[in-house]
Scaffold this motif. Structure first.
Motif, PDB file in Angstrom:
ATOM      1  N   ASP A  33      51.716  56.968  54.675  1.00 26.90           N
ATOM      2  CA  ASP A  33      50.855  56.460  53.542  1.00 26.90           C
ATOM      3  C   ASP A  33      50.489  57.700  52.525  1.00 26.90           C
ATOM      4  OD1 ASP A  33      48.752  58.173  54.866  1.00 26.90           O
ATOM      5  OD2 ASP A  33      47.613  56.506  55.296  1.00 26.90           O
ATOM      6  N   ALA A  34      49.806  57.671  51.522  1.00 27.80           N
ATOM      7  CA  ALA A  34      49.271  58.919  50.616  1.00 27.80           C
ATOM      8  C   ALA A  34      48.872  59.976  51.560  1.00 27.80           C
ATOM      9  CB  ALA A  34      48.416  58.247  49.476  1.00 27.80           C
ATOM     10  N   ASP A  35      48.410  59.778  52.481  1.00 25.29           N
ATOM     11  CA  ASP A  35      47.443  61.010  53.313  1.00 25.29           C
ATOM     12  C   ASP A  35      48.610  61.732  54.256  1.00 25.29           C
ATOM     13  OD1 ASP A  35      45.130  60.903  52.068  1.00 25.29           O
ATOM     14  OD2 ASP A  35      44.315  59.085  53.129  1.00 25.29           O
ATOM     15  N   ALA A  66      52.327  54.590  60.128  1.00 28.23           N
ATOM     16  CA  ALA A  66      51.658  53.380  60.622  1.00 28.23           C
ATOM     17  C   ALA A  66      51.262  53.443  62.384  1.00 28.23           C
ATOM     18  CB  ALA A  66      52.434  52.090  60.438  1.00 28.23           C
ATOM     19  N   ARG A  67      52.115  54.250  63.034  1.00 24.97           N
ATOM     20  CA  ARG A  67      51.996  54.429  64.329  1.00 24.97           C
ATOM     21  C   ARG A  67      50.612  55.257  64.588  1.00 24.97           C
ATOM     22  NH1 ARG A  67      54.823  58.285  67.799  1.00 24.97           N
ATOM     23  NH2 ARG A  67      53.725  58.214  69.733  1.00 24.97           N
ATOM     24  N   THR A  68      50.443  56.163  63.813  1.00 27.88           N
ATOM     25  CA  THR A  68      49.408  57.036  64.137  1.00 27.88           C
ATOM     26  C   THR A  68      47.973  56.378  63.832  1.00 27.88           C
ATOM     27  OG1 THR A  68      50.565  58.933  63.334  1.00 27.88           O
ATOM     28  CG2 THR A  68      48.053  59.129  63.221  1.00 27.88           C
ATOM     29  N   HIS A  69      48.087  55.344  62.586  1.00 34.83           N
ATOM     30  CA  HIS A  69      46.946  54.540  62.261  1.00 34.83           C
ATOM     31  C   HIS A  69      46.743  53.633  63.703  1.00 34.83           C
ATOM     32  CE1 HIS A  69      45.911  55.397  58.306  1.00 34.83           C
ATOM     33  NE2 HIS A  69      47.009  55.449  57.998  1.00 34.83           N
ATOM     34  N   ALA A  70      47.820  52.926  64.120  1.00 35.84           N
ATOM     35  CA  ALA A  70      47.705  51.856  64.962  1.00 35.84           C
ATOM     36  C   ALA A  70      46.961  52.668  66.401  1.00 35.84           C
ATOM     37  CB  ALA A  70      48.958  51.287  65.566  1.00 35.84           C
ATOM     38  N   GLU A  71      47.545  54.003  66.644  1.00 37.31           N
ATOM     39  CA  GLU A  71      47.023  54.621  67.705  1.00 37.31           C
ATOM     40  C   GLU A  71      45.552  54.795  67.569  1.00 37.31           C
ATOM     41  OE1 GLU A  71      49.555  57.769  68.119  1.00 37.31           O
ATOM     42  OE2 GLU A  71      50.869  56.731  69.351  1.00 37.31           O
ATOM     43  N   ARG A  72      45.051  55.382  66.421  1.00 36.88           N
ATOM     44  CA  ARG A  72      43.774  55.874  66.163  1.00 36.88           C
ATOM     45  C   ARG A  72      42.848  54.595  66.082  1.00 36.88           C
ATOM     46  NH1 ARG A  72      44.645  59.715  61.210  1.00 36.88           N
ATOM     47  NH2 ARG A  72      45.547  61.608  62.386  1.00 36.88           N
ATOM     48  N   ARG A  73      43.387  53.358  65.634  1.00 35.00           N
ATOM     49  CA  ARG A  73      42.398  52.107  65.576  1.00 35.00           C
ATOM     50  C   ARG A  73      42.505  51.384  67.239  1.00 35.00           C
ATOM     51  NH1 ARG A  73      42.839  48.999  60.257  1.00 35.00           N
ATOM     52  NH2 ARG A  73      40.857  48.049  61.359  1.00 35.00           N
ATOM     53  N   GLY A  74      43.279  51.990  68.067  1.00 38.84           N
ATOM     54  CA  GLY A  74      43.381  51.019  69.379  1.00 38.84           C
ATOM     55  C   GLY A  74      44.078  50.002  69.471  1.00 38.84           C
ATOM     56  N   PHE A  75      45.202  50.197  68.844  1.00 38.26           N
ATOM     57  CA  PHE A  75      46.167  48.886  68.951  1.00 38.26           C
ATOM     58  C   PHE A  75      47.764  49.117  69.414  1.00 38.26           C
ATOM     59  CE2 PHE A  75      44.317  47.595  64.318  1.00 38.26           C
ATOM     60  CZ  PHE A  75      43.150  47.215  64.820  1.00 38.26           C
ATOM     61  N   ALA A  93      53.309  50.553  70.112  1.00 37.65           N
ATOM     62  CA  ALA A  93      54.445  50.670  70.976  1.00 37.65           C
ATOM     63  C   ALA A  93      55.642  50.002  70.124  1.00 37.65           C
ATOM     64  CB  ALA A  93      53.998  49.987  72.182  1.00 37.65           C
ATOM     65  N   ALA A  94      55.480  48.824  69.467  1.00 38.05           N
ATOM     66  CA  ALA A  94      56.352  48.460  68.718  1.00 38.05           C
ATOM     67  C   ALA A  94      56.850  49.628  67.474  1.00 38.05           C
ATOM     68  CB  ALA A  94      55.889  47.149  67.975  1.00 38.05           C
ATOM     69  N   LEU A  95      56.023  50.025  66.993  1.00 36.42           N
ATOM     70  CA  LEU A  95      56.568  51.019  66.031  1.00 36.42           C
ATOM     71  C   LEU A  95      57.204  52.096  66.721  1.00 36.42           C
ATOM     72  CD1 LEU A  95      53.262  51.128  63.920  1.00 36.42           C
ATOM     73  CD2 LEU A  95      55.484  50.417  63.196  1.00 36.42           C
ATOM     74  N   LEU A  96      56.826  52.644  67.885  1.00 36.80           N
ATOM     75  CA  LEU A  96      57.462  53.638  68.435  1.00 36.80           C
ATOM     76  C   LEU A  96      58.973  53.372  68.993  1.00 36.80           C
ATOM     77  CD1 LEU A  96      57.516  56.477  69.893  1.00 36.80           C
ATOM     78  CD2 LEU A  96      56.599  55.579  71.867  1.00 36.80           C
ATOM     79  N   ALA A  97      58.945  52.102  69.369  1.00 40.58           N
ATOM     80  CA  ALA A  97      60.201  51.459  69.797  1.00 40.58           C
ATOM     81  C   ALA A  97      61.417  51.369  68.898  1.00 40.58           C
ATOM     82  CB  ALA A  97      60.035  50.144  70.450  1.00 40.58           C
ATOM     83  N   ALA A  98      60.675  51.082  67.352  1.00 34.81           N
ATOM     84  CA  ALA A  98      61.524  50.972  66.360  1.00 34.81           C
ATOM     85  C   ALA A  98      61.790  52.361  65.459  1.00 34.81           C
ATOM     86  CB  ALA A  98      60.775  50.286  65.271  1.00 34.81           C
ATOM     87  N   GLY A  99      61.629  53.423  66.486  1.00 32.94           N
ATOM     88  CA  GLY A  99      61.841  54.822  66.007  1.00 32.94           C
ATOM     89  C   GLY A  99      60.823  55.272  65.304  1.00 32.94           C
ATOM     90  N   GLY A 100      59.470  55.157  65.322  1.00 37.89           N
ATOM     91  CA  GLY A 100      58.257  55.533  64.786  1.00 37.89           C
ATOM     92  C   GLY A 100      57.458  56.609  65.308  1.00 37.89           C
ATOM     93  N   ARG A 101      58.383  57.652  65.649  1.00 38.21           N
ATOM     94  CA  ARG A 101      58.007  59.004  66.088  1.00 38.21           C
ATOM     95  C   ARG A 101      57.296  59.556  65.003  1.00 38.21           C
ATOM     96  NH1 ARG A 101      61.472  57.136  68.906  1.00 38.21           N
ATOM     97  NH2 ARG A 101      62.345  57.404  70.835  1.00 38.21           N
ATOM     98  N   THR A 102      56.092  60.249  65.273  1.00 39.26           N
ATOM     99  CA  THR A 102      55.242  61.034  64.239  1.00 39.26           C
ATOM    100  C   THR A 102      56.069  62.304  63.868  1.00 39.26           C
ATOM    101  OG1 THR A 102      53.374  60.565  65.616  1.00 39.26           O
ATOM    102  CG2 THR A 102      53.083  62.435  64.153  1.00 39.26           C
TER     103      THR A 102
END
Length: 59
Positions: free
Chosen positions: A27-29, A33-42, A47-56
């Motif tokens: 995002d602008a900051d 999305a994965r980081t947001h999901a982890e921070r919000r407790g989702f 896991a879906a974002l990580l599986a799709a290649g969403g490494r930080t």
């Protein structure tokens, strides 16, 4: 963003990923999305974002 992390939002994430959404797009900051999901407790969305290649990405 990510709503309440419930089944409807998980389905939306799955649809977006299935149609080529980039799980590493920050995002602008610079937060993914994965980081947001982890921070919000989702964990299922994170896991879906990580599986799709969403490494930080490295700074």
């Amino acid at each position: 963003m990510l709503g309440d992390g419930g089944s409807a939002h998980r389905e939306i994430v799955d649809i977006l990923l299935a149609h080529g959404a980039d799980p590493l797009l920050p995002d602008a900051d610079g937060t993914t999305a994965r980081t947001h999901a982890e921070r919000r407790g989702f964990p299922e969305i994170a896991a879906a974002l990580l599986a799709a290649g969403g490494r930080t990405p490295s700074p």
